[in-house]
Scaffold this active site. Structure first.
Site, PDB file in Angstrom:
ATOM      1  N   SER A   4       0.814  -1.218   0.000  1.00  0.00           N
ATOM      2  CA  SER A   4       0.000   0.000   0.000  1.00  0.00           C
ATOM      3  C   SER A   4       0.848   1.268   0.000  1.00  0.00           C
ATOM      4  O   SER A   4       1.872   1.347   0.677  1.00  0.00           O
ATOM      5  CB  SER A   4      -0.899  -0.017   1.240  1.00  0.00           C
ATOM      6  OG  SER A   4      -1.276   1.289   1.580  1.00  0.00           O
ATOM      7  N   GLN A  24       1.743  -0.087  -4.773  1.00  0.00           N
ATOM      8  CA  GLN A  24       0.534   0.695  -5.092  1.00  0.00           C
ATOM      9  C   GLN A  24       0.769   2.132  -4.692  1.00  0.00           C
ATOM     10  O   GLN A  24       1.046   2.418  -3.529  1.00  0.00           O
ATOM     11  CB  GLN A  24      -0.675   0.119  -4.349  1.00  0.00           C
ATOM     12  CG  GLN A  24      -1.948   0.943  -4.489  1.00  0.00           C
ATOM     13  CD  GLN A  24      -2.100   1.968  -3.386  1.00  0.00           C
ATOM     14  OE1 GLN A  24      -1.798   1.686  -2.234  1.00  0.00           O
ATOM     15  NE2 GLN A  24      -2.549   3.176  -3.720  1.00  0.00           N
ATOM     16  N   HIS A 175     -13.033  -0.150  -3.689  1.00  0.00           N
ATOM     17  CA  HIS A 175     -12.288   0.162  -2.477  1.00  0.00           C
ATOM     18  C   HIS A 175     -12.959  -0.478  -1.249  1.00  0.00           C
ATOM     19  O   HIS A 175     -12.956   0.074  -0.154  1.00  0.00           O
ATOM     20  CB  HIS A 175     -12.156   1.680  -2.300  1.00  0.00           C
ATOM     21  CG  HIS A 175     -10.804   2.101  -1.795  1.00  0.00           C
ATOM     22  ND1 HIS A 175      -9.842   2.649  -2.603  1.00  0.00           N
ATOM     23  CD2 HIS A 175     -10.249   2.059  -0.569  1.00  0.00           C
ATOM     24  CE1 HIS A 175      -8.763   2.932  -1.886  1.00  0.00           C
ATOM     25  NE2 HIS A 175      -8.985   2.573  -0.647  1.00  0.00           N
ATOM     26  N   ASP A 205     -11.141  -6.896  -6.828  1.00  0.00           N
ATOM     27  CA  ASP A 205     -11.209  -7.080  -5.375  1.00  0.00           C
ATOM     28  C   ASP A 205     -12.492  -6.443  -4.866  1.00  0.00           C
ATOM     29  O   ASP A 205     -13.309  -5.968  -5.643  1.00  0.00           O
ATOM     30  CB  ASP A 205      -9.961  -6.532  -4.652  1.00  0.00           C
ATOM     31  CG  ASP A 205      -9.945  -5.014  -4.460  1.00  0.00           C
ATOM     32  OD1 ASP A 205     -10.945  -4.329  -4.748  1.00  0.00           O
ATOM     33  OD2 ASP A 205      -8.902  -4.501  -4.001  1.00  0.00           O
ATOM     34  N   SER A 206     -12.666  -6.481  -3.571  1.00  0.00           N
ATOM     35  CA  SER A 206     -13.810  -5.931  -2.818  1.00  0.00           C
ATOM     36  C   SER A 206     -14.800  -7.018  -2.415  1.00  0.00           C
ATOM     37  O   SER A 206     -15.651  -7.430  -3.210  1.00  0.00           O
ATOM     38  CB  SER A 206     -14.556  -4.827  -3.575  1.00  0.00           C
ATOM     39  OG  SER A 206     -13.680  -3.746  -3.862  1.00  0.00           O
ATOM     40  N   GLY A 207     -14.615  -7.495  -1.223  1.00  0.00           N
ATOM     41  CA  GLY A 207     -15.603  -8.395  -0.631  1.00  0.00           C
ATOM     42  C   GLY A 207     -15.402  -9.873  -0.904  1.00  0.00           C
ATOM     43  O   GLY A 207     -16.312 -10.659  -0.644  1.00  0.00           O
ATOM     44  N   GLY A 228      -8.125  -8.310   0.591  1.00  0.00           N
ATOM     45  CA  GLY A 228      -7.538  -7.321   1.496  1.00  0.00           C
ATOM     46  C   GLY A 228      -7.819  -7.598   2.958  1.00  0.00           C
ATOM     47  O   GLY A 228      -7.015  -8.210   3.665  1.00  0.00           O
ATOM     48  N   ARG A 229      -9.004  -7.192   3.393  1.00  0.00           N
ATOM     49  CA  ARG A 229      -9.294  -7.250   4.826  1.00  0.00           C
ATOM     50  C   ARG A 229      -9.173  -8.616   5.481  1.00  0.00           C
ATOM     51  O   ARG A 229      -8.708  -8.697   6.622  1.00  0.00           O
ATOM     52  CB  ARG A 229     -10.664  -6.620   5.101  1.00  0.00           C
ATOM     53  CG  ARG A 229     -10.594  -5.101   5.120  1.00  0.00           C
ATOM     54  CD  ARG A 229     -11.950  -4.466   5.013  1.00  0.00           C
ATOM     55  NE  ARG A 229     -12.535  -4.709   3.701  1.00  0.00           N
ATOM     56  CZ  ARG A 229     -13.680  -4.178   3.281  1.00  0.00           C
ATOM     57  NH1 ARG A 229     -14.355  -3.387   4.080  1.00  0.00           N
ATOM     58  NH2 ARG A 229     -14.124  -4.436   2.068  1.00  0.00           N
TER      59      ARG A 229
HETATM   60  C1  FMN Z   1      -7.798  -0.247   6.317  1.00  0.00           C
HETATM   61  C2  FMN Z   1      -7.746  -0.256   4.811  1.00  0.00           C
HETATM   62  C3  FMN Z   1      -6.742   0.458   4.173  1.00  0.00           C
HETATM   63  C4  FMN Z   1      -6.682   0.481   2.783  1.00  0.00           C
HETATM   64  N1  FMN Z   1      -5.651   1.162   2.187  1.00  0.00           N
HETATM   65  C5  FMN Z   1      -5.551   1.127   0.846  1.00  0.00           C
HETATM   66  C6  FMN Z   1      -4.436   1.749   0.216  1.00  0.00           C
HETATM   67  O1  FMN Z   1      -3.557   2.291   0.855  1.00  0.00           O
HETATM   68  N2  FMN Z   1      -4.387   1.689  -1.139  1.00  0.00           N
HETATM   69  C7  FMN Z   1      -5.339   1.070  -1.905  1.00  0.00           C
HETATM   70  O2  FMN Z   1      -5.227   1.041  -3.138  1.00  0.00           O
HETATM   71  N3  FMN Z   1      -6.396   0.476  -1.325  1.00  0.00           N
HETATM   72  C8  FMN Z   1      -6.518   0.493   0.027  1.00  0.00           C
HETATM   73  N4  FMN Z   1      -7.577  -0.129   0.618  1.00  0.00           N
HETATM   74  C9  FMN Z   1      -8.564  -0.822  -0.229  1.00  0.00           C
HETATM   75  C10 FMN Z   1      -8.127  -2.262  -0.453  1.00  0.00           C
HETATM   76  O3  FMN Z   1      -6.962  -2.306  -1.249  1.00  0.00           O
HETATM   77  C11 FMN Z   1      -9.202  -3.073  -1.181  1.00  0.00           C
HETATM   78  O4  FMN Z   1      -9.473  -2.472  -2.434  1.00  0.00           O
HETATM   79  C12 FMN Z   1     -10.488  -3.151  -0.381  1.00  0.00           C
HETATM   80  O5  FMN Z   1     -10.232  -3.349   0.992  1.00  0.00           O
HETATM   81  C13 FMN Z   1     -11.409  -4.247  -0.918  1.00  0.00           C
HETATM   82  O6  FMN Z   1     -10.920  -5.532  -0.697  1.00  0.00           O
HETATM   83  P1  FMN Z   1     -11.378  -6.435   0.564  1.00  0.00           P
HETATM   84  O7  FMN Z   1     -12.886  -6.408   0.600  1.00  0.00           O
HETATM   85  O8  FMN Z   1     -10.827  -7.815   0.279  1.00  0.00           O
HETATM   86  O9  FMN Z   1     -10.778  -5.820   1.783  1.00  0.00           O
HETATM   87  C14 FMN Z   1      -7.652  -0.186   2.011  1.00  0.00           C
HETATM   88  C15 FMN Z   1      -8.664  -0.907   2.660  1.00  0.00           C
HETATM   89  C16 FMN Z   1      -8.717  -0.944   4.038  1.00  0.00           C
HETATM   90  C17 FMN Z   1      -9.812  -1.752   4.711  1.00  0.00           C
END
Ligand code: FMN
Length: 286
Positions: A4, A24, A175, A205-207, A228-229
């Site tokens: 990140s 990123q 996001h 991504d996302s969810g 991600g999460r």
């Molecule tokens: C705490 C947190 C910080 C994040 N920071 C970034 C970041 O710095 N850059 C970015 O491109 N996305 C960031 N994201 C978005 C994630 O890269 C991703 O797109 C998003 O969490 C969806 O994926 P997930 O549902 O598997 O978490 C962040 C998400 C979270 C929850």
């Protein structure tokens, strides 16, 4: 692994330990500072640069309020209580960090500037990018010799534009639904994006939480799924071993679901393995 741009470890250190990592970037606000950050990523040795384009201005922060999360960090009774009631985190994580490296800084949002997490201007440092448009991406394309990926695409026309101006791939993402309230789910646009770009790397991504989620995306045309999460949660609970365990769980779920579908490799998946609820995609026409 995509590092990140709002991380607290220097990119040089991370790519040294894990040379295949991607970086990123959140773009700084001026052409010169963007070029300097891109150069820094190249000098560090990254082969793939991901540019996130979905947070040009600050998104909704209601979830921060609800969780009593403040950036910059705000010392107060609540923070004190949180610290006292979570002693192993306070000593093992926070205390150890302060003792070894001092106050954490956002190390990678710019080429040189380091912004302490307690800085008053921390919000301004990550927002106010509304003036950036496709020409900024085009300039990066001219400068960056490695692979270049755009993250945060949600519209087939943007996907095609990314392909036309020479990106190496895109990541469909809202996001995690954390920025624009009501943003469409990337899964809903995936089929139309796939037909808009043809043979071009589309990640998503996302969810994504279970192996079957991953399989649905691959079947509908994604080349790759990012998570991600779930890994954050795993790291919070179980550290390094927790992340390994989470990836093993996902792998096991994917393997067994593929088996139950009667296919032996992910590239055998096709839209015929998924039944799409009627009208789900109809309203998002190219
Ligand atoms: C705490 C947190 C910080 C994040 N920071 C970034 C970041 O710095 N850059 C970015 O491109 N996305 C960031 N994201 C978005 C994630 O890269 C991703 O797109 C998003 O969490 C969806 O994926 P997930 O549902 O598997 O978490 C962040 C998400 C979270 C929850």
């Amino acid at each position: 692994m995509v590092m990140s741009g709002s991380s607290l470890m220097r990119i040089e250190e991370v790519v040294g330990a894990a040379p295949n990592s991607w970086f990123q970037a959140y773009l700084p606000p001026t052409t010169e500072r963007i070029a300097a950050l891109v150069q820094r990523a190249a000098d560090a040795g990254f082969g793939t640069l991901v540019v996130t384009v979905d947070v040009a201005v600050r998104g909704s922060t209601e979830h921060y309020e609800r969780a009593h999360f403040h950036s910059p960090l705000q010392p107060g009774l609540r923070l004190l209580w949180e610290g006292l009631s979570h002693p192993s985190w306070s000593l093992g994580t926070f205390g150890r960090t302060i003792a070894t490296t001092g106050i954490p800084h956002f190390e990678n949002s710019d080429s040189e500037k380091r912004i302490p997490v307690i800085a008053r201007n921390v919000v301004r440092e990550f927002s106010g990018r509304a003036h950036l448009a496709w020409d900024a991406v085009q300039r990066i394309r001219e400068q960056w010799k490695g692979k270049l990926i755009l993250k945060g695409i949600l519209h087939p026309q943007d996907a095609r534009m990314a392909k036309d101006i020479g990106m190496d791939g895109i990541i469909l993402s809202n996001h995690g639904g954390r920025q624009l309230d009501g943003a469409i789910s990337p899964m809903r646009v995936l089929p139309t994006v796939r037909s808009a770009v043809g043979d071009f790397p589309v990640m998503i991504d996302s969810g994504f939480r279970r192996g079957t989620d991953v399989i649905k995306a691959l079947a509908l045309g994604a080349d790759f799924v990012l998570v991600g999460r779930p890994f954050n949660y795993a790291a919070t609970i179980g550290g390094h071993a927790g992340v390994i365990k989470a990836s093993q769980l996902l792998k096991k779920e994917i393997d067994s679901a593929l088996g139950m579908l009667g296919v032996t490799a992910p590239d055998q998946l096709s839209p015929s393995h998924v039944t799409v609820a009627q009208d789900t995609f109809a309203r998002f026409q190219d």
